[in-house]
Design an enzyme around this catalytic site. Structure first.
Site, PDB file in Angstrom:
ATOM      1  N   VAL A   5      -4.341 -27.485 -13.494  1.00  0.00           N
ATOM      2  CA  VAL A   5      -3.697 -26.467 -12.662  1.00  0.00           C
ATOM      3  C   VAL A   5      -4.561 -25.209 -12.571  1.00  0.00           C
ATOM      4  CG1 VAL A   5      -1.610 -25.054 -12.382  1.00  0.00           C
ATOM      5  CG2 VAL A   5      -1.428 -27.368 -13.311  1.00  0.00           C
ATOM      6  N   GLY A  62       2.645 -22.880 -18.218  1.00  0.00           N
ATOM      7  CA  GLY A  62       2.795 -23.795 -19.346  1.00  0.00           C
ATOM      8  C   GLY A  62       4.158 -23.700 -19.993  1.00  0.00           C
ATOM      9  N   HIS A  86      -7.881 -25.992  -2.400  1.00  0.00           N
ATOM     10  CA  HIS A  86      -6.746 -25.115  -2.695  1.00  0.00           C
ATOM     11  C   HIS A  86      -7.197 -23.680  -2.449  1.00  0.00           C
ATOM     12  CE1 HIS A  86      -2.958 -23.969  -4.357  1.00  0.00           C
ATOM     13  NE2 HIS A  86      -3.443 -23.455  -5.471  1.00  0.00           N
TER      14      HIS A  86
END
EC number: 1.1.1.37
Length: 313
Positions: free
Chosen positions: A120, A16, A177
Site C-alpha cells: 500500500v 495498518g 496510482h
C-alpha cells in the site's frame, strides 16, 4: 479444529491500525500488527483486543516490533513508510520509502516466503516493484493496492452525481496510482449501462464525466489537504483487505491491481495497474482490455511516468 489464517500487517499507522480492526471485526483470521515503534503496535493491538467482548470478535491479535512474529503468515499487507503531507506528491516519498520497503521485503523473504503480499506504501507502483525485487517472491504473489481504491473513488463520485446507490456502479481504472491513472468510461457502468451510453442518453454530460475523472485522480490529494496531517486510510484499508480476502478465500474477484506485466498491454518488467483475477494462487490471470487509441496514449503516459522513477530503486 480449523486453523485460522494468519494476516500480518507491516506498519501500525492509520491504515495498518484500521486494517487490523477490520480483520478482527470480520473474523478473517489472526492478526500480527508490526511496527518499528513497538509501543504503537502493541497499544493498538491491545485496544482492539479489549473491544472483542463488546464487538464479539474472535481470534488473536499481537502487536510487535519483531519480524520473527510474522513467521508463517498467509497474507501480508505493507503500509510502512512515511505518508504525504500537503503540497507533496506521491513521488516525493520515494527515497525514504524505498529503504523502508527493502528492509520489510528482506524480512518477509526470511520469515514468510509463501505469503501473498499486498503493498500500500506510496509511490505505489515503485514500492511494489521494490518489494518484488528485494523479497524475490514470485510475481504472482506480490501486488500493489491502487486500482481498487481508485475505482472505488470513481464509482462513489459517479453514484453521487447520478443519485444512485454505490452498489449500482462498477468501474475499472488502469495505469499508475497517480495523475496518469485511467478510469475507463466504456468499461464502467451503472446498473449494467456503460457510462459512455449514459452520456449518449443525456443522463450525464461528457464534460461532467471528465471532471469526475480528474477529481478521481486528485482524490487522495484532496483528503491530504483537508486532513493537514496524514492521508486517507478508511478507503485504502477496505481496498487492501478486499484483495487479501479474495486470495485467502479463493473468491476469484476481478480487481484492478498493480501487478508485474510480462508483455501484457505491451509492457515488460514493470508493475502497473490492470484488471486481474485474484484467487488462491495469487494473481491468477491478467485481463487485457481493448483500448481506444486515446486510452492507449494515456495508459502509455502512465507507464512512462512509472518507468522514469524505476532508477530510484
Amino acid at each position: 479444529m480449523i486453523k485460522r489464517k494468519k494476516i500480518a500487517l507491516i506498519g501500525a499507522g492509520s491504515i495498518g491500525g484500521m486494517i487490523a480492526y477490520l480483520v478482527r471485526s470480520r473474523n478473517l483470521g489472526d492478526v500480527v500488527l508490526l511496527d518499528v515503534n513497538g509501543g504503537i503496535a502493541k497499544g493498538k493491538a491491545l485496544d482492539i483486543a479489549e473491544s472483542s467482548p463488546v464487538a464479539k470478535h474472535n481470534g488473536e491479535i499481537l502487536g510487535t516490533n519483531n519480524y520473527a512474529d510474522i513467521e508463517g503468515a498467509d497474507a501480508i499487507i505493507v503500509t510502512a513508510g512515511i505518508s504525504r503531507k500537503p503540497g507533496m506528491s506521491r513521488d516525493d516519498l520515494i527515497n525514504t520509502n524505498v529503504h523502508v520497503i527493502k528492509e520489510v521485503a528482506e524480512n518477509i523473504a526470511k520469515y514468510a516466503p509463501n505469503a501473498f503480499v499486498v503493498v500500500v506504501t506510496n509511490p505505489l507502483d515503485i514500492m511494489v516493484l521494490a518489494m518484488h525485487k528485494y523479497s524475490h517472491l514470485p510475481s504472482n504473489m506480490v501486488v500493489g493496492m491502487a486500482g481498487v481504491l481508485d475505482a472505488a473513488r470513481f464509482s462513489y463520485f459517479i453514484a453521487k452525481e447520478l443519485n444512485v446507490s454505490v452498489d449500482s456502479v462498477s468501474s475499472i481504472v488502469l495505469g499508475g496510482h497517480g495523475d496518469f491513472m485511467l478510469p475507463l468510461v466504456k468499461y464502467s457502468s451503472v446498473g449494467g449501462i456503460s457510462i459512455a451510453d449514459l452520456v449518449k442518453m443525456n443522463l450525464i454530460t461528457q464534460d461532467r464525466v471528465n471532471e469526475i475523472i480528474e477529481k478521481t485522480r486528485k482524490g487522495g490529494e484532496e483528503i491530504v489537504n483537508l486532513l493537514k496531517v496524514g492521508s486517507a486510510y478508511y478507503a485504502p484499508a477496505e481496498s487492501a483487505l478486499l484483495m487479501v480476502d479474495s486470495y485467502l478465500n479463493d473468491r476469484r474477484l476481478m480487481l484492478s491491481c498493480s501487478v508485474y506485466l510480462k508483455g501484457e498491454y505491451g509492457v515488460h518488467d514493470l508493475f502497473v495497474g490492470v484488471p486481474v483475477i485474484i484467487g488462491k494462487n495469487g494473481v491468477e490471470k491478467v485481463i487485457e482490455l481493448q483500448l481506444t487509441e486515446e486510452e492507449k496514449n494515456v495508459f502509455n503516459d502512465s507507464v512512462m511516468s512509472i518507468r522514469k522513477l524505476v532508477s530510484n530503486i
